[in-house]
Design an enzyme around this catalytic site. Structure first.
Site, PDB file in Angstrom:
ATOM      1  N   SER A 108     -10.393  -0.559   6.598  1.00 28.94           N
ATOM      2  CA  SER A 108      -9.569   0.010   5.847  1.00 28.94           C
ATOM      3  C   SER A 108      -8.959  -1.351   4.396  1.00 28.94           C
ATOM      4  O   SER A 108      -9.068  -1.730   3.243  1.00 28.94           O
ATOM      5  CB  SER A 108      -8.746   0.868   5.854  1.00 28.94           C
ATOM      6  OG  SER A 108      -8.774   1.913   5.092  1.00 28.94           O
ATOM      7  N   LYS A 168       0.983  -1.441   0.320  1.00 28.59           N
ATOM      8  CA  LYS A 168      -0.196   0.548   0.178  1.00 28.59           C
ATOM      9  C   LYS A 168       0.704   0.816  -0.128  1.00 28.59           C
ATOM     10  O   LYS A 168       2.215   1.668   1.092  1.00 28.59           O
ATOM     11  CB  LYS A 168      -0.513   0.266   1.119  1.00 28.59           C
ATOM     12  CG  LYS A 168      -2.154   0.847   1.293  1.00 28.59           C
ATOM     13  CD  LYS A 168      -3.313   1.072   2.544  1.00 28.59           C
ATOM     14  CE  LYS A 168      -3.593   1.885   2.848  1.00 28.59           C
ATOM     15  NZ  LYS A 168      -5.174   1.391   3.787  1.00 28.59           N
ATOM     16  N   SER A 228      -9.942   2.020   2.634  1.00 22.78           N
ATOM     17  CA  SER A 228      -8.988   2.816   1.411  1.00 22.78           C
ATOM     18  C   SER A 228      -7.329   1.982   0.968  1.00 22.78           C
ATOM     19  O   SER A 228      -7.348   1.935   0.087  1.00 22.78           O
ATOM     20  CB  SER A 228      -8.411   3.769   2.712  1.00 22.78           C
ATOM     21  OG  SER A 228      -7.272   2.916   3.380  1.00 22.78           O
TER      22      SER A 228
END
Length: 457
Positions: free
Chosen positions: A186, A81, A162
């Site tokens: 997330s 990420k 996210s």
């Protein structure tokens, strides 16, 4: 030999051990799929370092030929990420605000642990800007999509946020697992929206050093992967624990005592989620799981307790130095949520800390006798990207709805696994198996047993 999308890590480890494939072959297959989608894997990635990945894969293959295997993850391609530091790369956290920031001088601790285990990072995955949304819409790098499209409309659907790119990378076979973070859902939201498994550990389980923060109180680090054993394997590496075998011993489902939450988290379910939820509960009951409906009144108080919330307050503290000169470079949807924290007083923050401690104590008192508790991960199926991008009010309402359920676990300092509970070709729905804080290993065993029941149907 290549690998199919969502191949279990245990299978990849076995194939590497048996010589049926190589790390280089797995990396090349992932890179081919990224290229086939175009635009950095259909917006799954913000950057891909193909040559570095090839070099690290070749190094793992050489070690394996010499009889050295660092862990079951050795040689397995993973995605990272965009909020994690990677040595030599800029950490933008899905934003343009930090375009001019200097490259990181060292890996984030989570990334370093994956490398030491022999995992091969492919690139940085897309995300909601600064991890501050459960939908994954990103105006700067494009919006990753779920593999599911509603047959009635054919519209592209969000991957969830996210950790949107992390989920898309795994769902489309562009990585075997995705490293992500979870502050209010997330990892679990994108796992649910993409038919995958996501594990949110207790916040203090994995070091956050080198990860750009959203909420220093709530942030936790984990993986999105094809199944519970995969998430557990990555979790042990991230937590600095030995990974002796790729498998995960599970409990039998019969006799497990699980609380089924009946208020707050079950409100507003759409028809497909409601049907999947009831069907999953029926399967568990028939497998001998003892399901106890449980109303937790404290859940109904969460909206008033979180009128500010840890994330807006702590995000504002992080960003306040950048806002005067760079506010126009933020996603307006994210900026609006950060600005909520600007008006909070120190007394509001202290009240929030006290309220969280009291709510967590109430949760322990109500749930301590159970092996875990269940809730729908998200009350809706993945919404269409176009409508969210076009309508700020629709975006805000939908974002609040998808964050509602998973964020309760973060607020109560717990851990949770989101499991897919619908067939792979139907609308994806997640079932969350949740536990009290610090009981991660136990939760993963319980989730393994529940996963076996859901997959056997």
């Amino acid at each position: 030999m290549s690998f199919a999308p969502a191949t279990p890590l245990t299978q990849l480890a076995a194939d590497l051990d048996a010589g049926r494939t190589t790390s280089r072959a797995l990396v090349e297959a992932a890179l081919d799929r990224i290229a086939a989608e175009g635009n950095h894997g259909g917006h799954a990635f913000v950057s891909v370092d193909a040559e570095r990945a090839r070099g690290e894969a070749d190094a793992q293959d050489a070690l394996r030929r010499a009889g050295v295997k660092l862990s079951p993850l050795a040689g397995v391609p993973v995605s990272i990420k965009d909020l994690f530091d990677v040595a030599g790369e800029r950490t933008r956290a899905g934003s343009r605000v930090f375009d001019g920031v200097a490259p990181a001088t060292q890996d984030a601790e989570a990334v370093a642990r994956l490398r030491r285990a022999g995992a091969v990072p492919l690139g940085r995955t897309n995300m909601s800007e600064f991890a501050f949304s459960g939908l994954g819409v990103n105006p700067w790098y494009g919006t990753p999509r779920s593999p599911w499209r509603d047959g009635a409309s054919g519209e592209a659907r969000v991957a969830g946020g996210s950790s949107s790119g992390a989920a898309m990378s795994v769902a489309f076979g562009m990585a075997a697992a995705g490293l992500g973070s979870d502050t209010g859902g997330s990892l679990r939201i994108p796992a649910a929206f993409c038919g995958l498994t996501g594990f949110k550990p207790t916040a203090r389980r994995v070091p956050t050093a080198g990860a750009f923060p959203l909420s220093t109180t709530l942030d936790s680090i984990g993986a999105i992967a094809p199944g519970v054993a995969c998430c557990a394997m990555v979790d042990r590496v991230l937590a600095g624990l030995p990974v002796d075998t790729p498998g995960l011993p599970g409990d039998t489902a019969a006799g497990l005592r699980l609380a089924v939450l009946t208020n707050y988290v079950t409100e507003g379910m759409d028809a497909r989620v409601s049907e999947a939820w009831e069907t999953a509960l029926g399967r568990l009951a028939r497998a001998g799981v003892q399901l106890t409906p449980l109303r937790l009144p404290l859940l109904d108080t969460l909206p008033s307790i979180n009128r500010f919330g840890f994330s807006p307050i702590e995000a504002y503290a992080t960003h306040r130095g950048h806002l005067p000169g760079h506010a126009d470079r933020y996603d307006p949807r994210v900026l609006a949520r950060i600005r909520i924290g600007e008006t909070a007083l120190a007394a509001d923050y202290l009240d929030l800390i006290a309220a969280r401690a009291a709510a967590t104590a109430q949760a322990h008192a109500a749930l301590d006798g159970f092996d875990g508790f269940l809730m729908p991960t998200v009350p809706i199926v993945p919404p269409a990207i176009a409508a969210l991008e076009a309508d700020a009010a629709h975006f805000a309402a939908t974002n609040a709805l998808v964050l509602r359920n998973p964020s309760t676990v973060n607020f109560l300092d717990g851990c949770a696994v989101s499991l897919p509970c619908t067939p792979r070709d139907s609308a994806p729905v997640g079932l969350s198996v949740c536990g009290l804080g610090g009981r991660d290993a136990r939760l993963l065993r319980v989730a393994t047993a529940i996963e076996a029941v859901l997959q056997a149907a």
